[in-house]
Design a protein around this motif. Sequence first.
Motif, mmCIF file in Angstrom:
data_model
loop_
_atom_site.group_PDB
_atom_site.id
_atom_site.type_symbol
_atom_site.label_atom_id
_atom_site.label_comp_id
_atom_site.label_asym_id
_atom_site.label_seq_id
_atom_site.Cartn_x
_atom_site.Cartn_y
_atom_site.Cartn_z
ATOM 1 N N ASN A 196 12.288 -19.604 -1.316
ATOM 2 C CA ASN A 196 12.810 -18.705 -0.280
ATOM 3 C C ASN A 196 12.479 -17.256 -0.594
ATOM 4 O O ASN A 196 12.168 -16.460 0.315
ATOM 5 N N PHE A 203 8.907 -16.751 0.230
ATOM 6 C CA PHE A 203 8.783 -16.648 1.680
ATOM 7 C C PHE A 203 9.159 -15.246 2.149
ATOM 8 O O PHE A 203 8.491 -14.664 3.021
ATOM 9 N N LEU A 204 10.198 -14.680 1.555
ATOM 10 C CA LEU A 204 10.635 -13.333 1.895
ATOM 11 C C LEU A 204 9.543 -12.310 1.589
ATOM 12 O O LEU A 204 9.275 -11.401 2.385
ATOM 13 N N GLN A 227 6.733 -12.643 3.998
ATOM 14 C CA GLN A 227 7.149 -12.085 5.278
ATOM 15 C C GLN A 227 6.898 -10.579 5.303
ATOM 16 O O GLN A 227 6.539 -10.018 6.345
ATOM 17 N N THR A 228 7.113 -9.937 4.155
ATOM 18 C CA THR A 228 6.838 -8.506 4.050
ATOM 19 C C THR A 228 5.355 -8.240 4.258
ATOM 20 O O THR A 228 4.964 -7.281 4.940
ATOM 21 N N LEU A 279 3.277 -10.126 5.975
ATOM 22 C CA LEU A 279 2.983 -10.372 7.389
ATOM 23 C C LEU A 279 3.462 -9.215 8.259
ATOM 24 O O LEU A 279 2.856 -8.914 9.294
ATOM 25 N N ALA A 280 4.553 -8.577 7.848
ATOM 26 C CA ALA A 280 5.045 -7.420 8.593
ATOM 27 C C ALA A 280 4.067 -6.248 8.509
ATOM 28 O O ALA A 280 4.076 -5.355 9.360
ATOM 29 N N LYS A 325 0.750 -6.672 8.557
ATOM 30 C CA LYS A 325 -0.512 -7.377 8.821
ATOM 31 C C LYS A 325 -1.643 -6.436 9.211
ATOM 32 O O LYS A 325 -2.805 -6.653 8.835
ATOM 33 N N THR A 383 4.305 -4.465 -1.083
ATOM 34 C CA THR A 383 5.520 -5.272 -0.951
ATOM 35 C C THR A 383 6.644 -4.728 -1.824
ATOM 36 O O THR A 383 7.796 -4.671 -1.398
#
Length: 208
Positions: free
Chosen positions: A6, A9-10, A13-14, A16-17, A19, A55
């Motif tokens: 998890n 994944f977090l 996600q950073t 992808l934010a 991108k 990140t």
Amino acid sequence: MRRILNLLFLQFQTVLALKKYMALIIFMGIFLGAVNPQMITFSGALFIMATCYSTAFYEEKSKVNYLIYSLPVKPKEYILSRYIFVAINTMIATIISSVLYTGLISLNIVTINEIGSLRSLIYTMIAIGVFMMAILIPLELILGFEKGRIAIVFLAVFPMVFSTELMKYLPNINFGILIVKVLVVLCIFTLILASYFITSNIYDKKDI
């Protein structure tokens, strides 16, 4: 294990934010490598630097330390996830650089004698990843960007500056000898483990 996944994944996600920023970094690295094949290591090194630095910077800005201490997650699990995160991104960077290398060689844009072997490129990417894990992550987690901004920026850029030279000198090491391979693997393993345990102990006592 689920908590570590998890956390990973977090962190992704950073990424992808960011991108658009990451796409620009990848394009810049590929462009530099294509225009000047001597800088082919930049394609992967830029990606590792961007994922490690960006990140961590955004996580600190979002007060991730408070989040980690408020969740049922141990600080050691968070730190382990950071090391795994860098290891995964090192693999991605190695793939990006290898694809670019293969493309340049296949199109006869450059020869192996001019830029070195694919093995040397892979070893260089691994060396940069190990540097990021053993040195940069501890500084990011322990000092933070407010106290260690200059040192962190310098160390994030440092591997890229010397990546070309590293690729030139790595072939001088005979990795074909079993004892050399074993010693190199043991040194890397010991360095990362020592870095992880030292960072975990200090971070666990860190005043947030």
